[in-house]
Design an enzyme around this catalytic site. Structure first.
Site, mmCIF file in Angstrom:
data_model
loop_
_atom_site.group_PDB
_atom_site.id
_atom_site.type_symbol
_atom_site.label_atom_id
_atom_site.label_comp_id
_atom_site.label_asym_id
_atom_site.label_seq_id
_atom_site.Cartn_x
_atom_site.Cartn_y
_atom_site.Cartn_z
ATOM 1 N N ASP A 99 -24.205 22.156 -25.909
ATOM 2 C CA ASP A 99 -24.809 23.127 -24.982
ATOM 3 C C ASP A 99 -25.868 23.963 -25.670
ATOM 4 O O ASP A 99 -26.927 24.228 -25.120
ATOM 5 C CB ASP A 99 -23.734 24.074 -24.427
ATOM 6 C CG ASP A 99 -22.946 23.443 -23.296
ATOM 7 O OD1 ASP A 99 -23.484 22.536 -22.640
ATOM 8 O OD2 ASP A 99 -21.793 23.857 -23.070
ATOM 9 N N LYS A 150 -13.648 23.858 -21.214
ATOM 10 C CA LYS A 150 -14.360 23.784 -22.499
ATOM 11 C C LYS A 150 -13.603 24.396 -23.675
ATOM 12 O O LYS A 150 -13.810 24.004 -24.811
ATOM 13 C CB LYS A 150 -15.720 24.475 -22.380
ATOM 14 C CG LYS A 150 -16.731 23.646 -21.627
ATOM 15 C CD LYS A 150 -18.087 24.315 -21.626
ATOM 16 C CE LYS A 150 -19.030 23.531 -20.747
ATOM 17 N NZ LYS A 150 -20.354 24.103 -20.659
ATOM 18 N N GLN A 210 -13.008 5.121 -0.401
ATOM 19 C CA GLN A 210 -13.791 3.882 -0.561
ATOM 20 C C GLN A 210 -15.269 4.237 -0.800
ATOM 21 O O GLN A 210 -15.830 5.072 -0.100
ATOM 22 C CB GLN A 210 -13.663 3.043 0.697
ATOM 23 C CG GLN A 210 -14.116 1.610 0.507
ATOM 24 C CD GLN A 210 -13.818 0.791 1.761
ATOM 25 O OE1 GLN A 210 -14.578 0.824 2.723
ATOM 26 N NE2 GLN A 210 -12.710 0.084 1.759
ATOM 27 N N ALA A 230 -20.502 29.577 -21.639
ATOM 28 C CA ALA A 230 -21.939 29.284 -21.725
ATOM 29 C C ALA A 230 -22.633 30.320 -22.602
ATOM 30 O O ALA A 230 -23.458 29.988 -23.456
ATOM 31 C CB ALA A 230 -22.555 29.270 -20.325
ATOM 32 N N HIS A 287 0.841 -1.213 0.000
ATOM 33 C CA HIS A 287 0.000 0.000 0.000
ATOM 34 C C HIS A 287 0.867 1.250 0.000
ATOM 35 O O HIS A 287 1.908 1.271 0.644
ATOM 36 C CB HIS A 287 -0.876 0.052 1.262
ATOM 37 C CG HIS A 287 -1.756 -1.133 1.413
ATOM 38 N ND1 HIS A 287 -1.331 -2.286 2.013
ATOM 39 C CD2 HIS A 287 -3.029 -1.353 1.016
ATOM 40 C CE1 HIS A 287 -2.318 -3.169 1.991
ATOM 41 N NE2 HIS A 287 -3.350 -2.630 1.385
ATOM 42 N N LYS A 303 -1.638 -7.904 -4.255
ATOM 43 C CA LYS A 303 -2.486 -6.728 -4.020
ATOM 44 C C LYS A 303 -1.599 -5.479 -3.999
ATOM 45 O O LYS A 303 -0.667 -5.394 -3.187
ATOM 46 C CB LYS A 303 -3.242 -6.864 -2.689
ATOM 47 C CG LYS A 303 -4.151 -5.670 -2.415
ATOM 48 C CD LYS A 303 -4.892 -5.806 -1.085
ATOM 49 C CE LYS A 303 -5.786 -4.599 -0.865
ATOM 50 N NZ LYS A 303 -6.255 -4.477 0.519
ATOM 51 N N THR A 319 -17.512 42.668 -17.989
ATOM 52 C CA THR A 319 -16.365 43.125 -18.783
ATOM 53 C C THR A 319 -16.869 43.342 -20.211
ATOM 54 O O THR A 319 -17.098 42.380 -20.956
ATOM 55 C CB THR A 319 -15.251 42.047 -18.767
ATOM 56 O OG1 THR A 319 -15.025 41.663 -17.413
ATOM 57 C CG2 THR A 319 -13.974 42.552 -19.391
ATOM 58 N N SER A 377 -21.554 17.030 -9.586
ATOM 59 C CA SER A 377 -22.328 16.963 -10.827
ATOM 60 C C SER A 377 -23.420 15.898 -10.742
ATOM 61 O O SER A 377 -23.217 14.818 -10.194
ATOM 62 C CB SER A 377 -21.404 16.645 -11.992
ATOM 63 O OG SER A 377 -22.176 16.303 -13.119
HETATM 64 P P1 ATR Z 1 -18.951 29.743 -18.225
HETATM 65 O O1 ATR Z 1 -18.117 28.792 -19.005
HETATM 66 O O2 ATR Z 1 -19.912 29.072 -17.289
HETATM 67 O O3 ATR Z 1 -19.652 30.738 -19.077
HETATM 68 P P2 ATR Z 1 -16.948 31.690 -17.581
HETATM 69 O O4 ATR Z 1 -16.399 31.535 -18.944
HETATM 70 O O5 ATR Z 1 -16.006 31.722 -16.424
HETATM 71 O O6 ATR Z 1 -17.967 30.518 -17.252
HETATM 72 O O7 ATR Z 1 -17.861 32.999 -17.571
HETATM 73 C C1 ATR Z 1 -18.422 33.496 -16.424
HETATM 74 C C2 ATR Z 1 -19.293 34.697 -16.763
HETATM 75 O O8 ATR Z 1 -19.912 35.150 -15.569
HETATM 76 C C3 ATR Z 1 -18.526 35.885 -17.321
HETATM 77 O O9 ATR Z 1 -19.333 36.566 -18.234
HETATM 78 C C4 ATR Z 1 -18.293 36.736 -16.065
HETATM 79 O O10 ATR Z 1 -18.119 38.119 -16.307
HETATM 80 P P3 ATR Z 1 -16.665 38.707 -16.704
HETATM 81 O O11 ATR Z 1 -16.468 38.380 -18.145
HETATM 82 O O12 ATR Z 1 -16.766 40.166 -16.433
HETATM 83 O O13 ATR Z 1 -15.678 38.020 -15.795
HETATM 84 C C5 ATR Z 1 -19.604 36.523 -15.350
HETATM 85 N N1 ATR Z 1 -19.495 36.807 -13.932
HETATM 86 C C6 ATR Z 1 -18.861 36.076 -13.000
HETATM 87 N N2 ATR Z 1 -19.007 36.637 -11.768
HETATM 88 C C7 ATR Z 1 -19.768 37.748 -11.949
HETATM 89 C C8 ATR Z 1 -20.299 38.738 -11.066
HETATM 90 N N3 ATR Z 1 -20.059 38.685 -9.744
HETATM 91 N N4 ATR Z 1 -21.054 39.704 -11.585
HETATM 92 C C9 ATR Z 1 -21.321 39.761 -12.903
HETATM 93 N N5 ATR Z 1 -20.857 38.847 -13.797
HETATM 94 C C10 ATR Z 1 -20.097 37.855 -13.317
#
Ligand code: ATR
Length: 479
Positions: free
Chosen positions: A325, A289, A208, A352, A115, A142, A373, A239
């Site tokens: 998606d 992704k 386990q 997403a 082990h 083992k 952003t 998940s």
């Molecule tokens: P996913 O793959 O699930 O889309 P991601 O690529 O990390 O995850 O994207 C997360 C999104 O949530 C982004 O649009 C992020 O905004 P920024 O591009 O400005 O980072 C947004 N997000 C995360 N936290 C946030 C918050 N507290 N307020 C507003 N937008 C948020």
């Protein structure tokens, strides 16, 4: 012989152990951990109706035996003399102690074990340990290690395959959360058994699984032809996908299993995945992704346009990536509303958002993307030819459909937008882990205001149905 499950039983008293043994009706073999029992009474314990493995672990091998090494070995000898079915002795007990047991073993099958609770050694070292044990001529080898990384499991799979080729019975898997896949898959490669606990609290080693958990993977029905699927991401612990897929595979009598692949290094995982013929496909979630695309041989045109892959499949050795998606999101939305010519606002501009935005445009929706952003919203807007802006602009926009694609809401109770701004149709790409229908606070607030709510859980299930078509050739209904 179907895949064997060994339930490991450890309790402080002989009486408690005997009552635990009675609960092990699902076990093929029971491991009795003498090191847990105060003054074990071997004669009465060995009366159990199931085959028993007698183990008496010392502290350095993860056990609790309080006495001297001499006393520890004496108990093992006694078990052999009493005709126990299996006795486990550690390689570290030394050649002499092992030889002494082999001399007297009679019909008892001797397991020589090794082990490592910290790591999984490299392939060379694993192979040396295996040879060292084999030289002692036990009935079973083992070798149990600890997985710090999902790819550690593949070294153990290789070792099991080697033992199988050499017709050597082996018990081998990795401990720890990252070793879970080896506990489920060991027998498909030829491993002699896997261990399970009566319940999660009664686990006698790290990682386990309980007998119910093992059952949820359809463990008893897996074989050398089983196609292995899973979810690649970090974290993937919570998940719902394994439960959803494995219950569908059980109902449809399909020889697939769906596991969790918690990987940090995507490239390393994919390299190992390619080489193992049982591994057939995987879903991809946060944060891999986009990165995964560079390790695939071919990416489908739509996934390329979206810029993210959430599904991979190995066909004739070629690894192909898709994005389901957007299919899932559109199906969930179209159940509740038309999209064509509707004014749609997506908030968020991550992976997403890209998939959902692609879907909305492909259905003829009139799209605006808003993001914290703004430059990221602008980037998607440029490629899809739609409007964009900052989150504040939501109050000035008249919309028919609002879709949350930010990660806000992943933590229960968070709200991505001001409640007063909710109207018409509201969809959330995020789903609640606690609500039965996956409804987040955003959706509950929307419903309170008379809106139509579309749950992220629906989206998740519909995208998974599309994945099932890619992996099995048949769309399985999962909802
Ligand atoms: P996913 O793959 O699930 O889309 P991601 O690529 O990390 O995850 O994207 C997360 C999104 O949530 C982004 O649009 C992020 O905004 P920024 O591009 O400005 O980072 C947004 N997000 C995360 N936290 C946030 C918050 N507290 N307020 C507003 N937008 C948020």
């Amino acid at each position: 012989m179907a895949n064997r499950i060994c339930i490991s039983v450890g309790a402080e008293t002989n009486e408690k152990v005997i009552s635990e043994i009675k609960k092990c009706s699902n076990a093929d073999i029971i491991e009795l951990r003498l090191d847990y029992i105060k003054n074990p009474n071997l004669k009465s314990l060995l009366k159990a109706k199931k085959p028993l493995i007698i183990t008496n672990r010392k502290k350095s091998e993860g056990g609790f035996f309080p006495g001297s090494e001499k006393e520890r070995l004496k108990l093992l000898k006694e078990a052999v003399k009493l005709g126990a079915d299996y006795v486990d002795i550690e390689l570290s007990s030394g050649k002499k102690a092992i030889g002494d047991l082999i001399k007297i073993k009679g019909k008892t099958k001797l397991i020589v074990s090794w082990h490592n609770f910290k790591e999984t050694p490299d392939a060379g070292k694993l192979s040396r340990i295996y040879s060292d044990i084999k030289k002692l001529n036990p009935d079973l080898v083992k070798i149990v290690t600890y997985a710090n990384n999902i790819t550690d499991n593949f070294r153990v799979f290789k070792l099991i395959k080697k033992a199988k080729r050499e017709r050597t019975e082996i018990i081998s898997f990795c401990m720890g959360e990252k070793g879970e896949i080896s506990r489920v898959l060991t027998t498909i490669y030829g491993g002699f058994l896997t261990f399970a606990a009566l319940s999660k609290e009664k686990a006698t080693a790290p990682g386990q699984l309980s007998i119910d958990e093992l059952d949820s993977y359809n463990f008893k029905h897996l074989d050398s032809k089983t196609k292995v699927l899973g979810l690649l991401g970090n974290p993937v612990k919570h998940s719902r996908m394994p439960a959803i897929f494995n219950s569908a595979f059980r109902k449809n009598r399909m020889n697939y299993v769906y596991l969790r692949f918690p990987a940090e290094d995507v490239g390393q995982f994919v390299r190992n995945f390619r080489k193992d013929d049982n591994f057939y496909g995987f879903g991809i979630t946060i944060p891999h992704k986009e990165e995964v695309m560079k390790y695939l041989d071919y990416v489908d045109l739509t996934a390329k346009k979206i810029g993210a892959v959430n599904t991979a499949v190995k066909r004739k050795g070629i690894l192909i990536g898709y994005n389901t998606d957007y299919v899932g999101a559109m199906k969930a939305l179209e159940e509740k509303t038309e999209i064509k010519n509707r004014k749609v606002v997506i908030i968020g501009a991550g992976g997403a958002a890209k998939a959902v935005a692609y879907g909305i445009k492909s259905r003829g929706g009139n799209l605006t993307i808003l993001n914290r952003t703004v430059s990221k919203a602008e980037e998607i807007a440029k490629s899809l030819k739609c409007r964009f802006g900052g989150l504040d602009e939501l109050r000035n926009i008249d919309y028919d459909i609002l879709i949350n694609c930010t990660s806000v809401g992943l933590k229960e109770g968070e709200m991505p937008v001001d409640t007063a701004l909710l109207k018409n149709v509201v969809m959330d790409a995020v789903y609640s882990k606690t609500d039965k229908d996956g409804k987040t606070k955003l959706l509950k607030e929307a419903e309170k205001r008379g809106c139509v709510a579309v749950s992220g859980l629906k989206m998740l299930i519909y995208q998974a149905e599309e994945q099932s078509r890619i992996w099995t050739g048949k769309r399985i209904l999962l909802g």
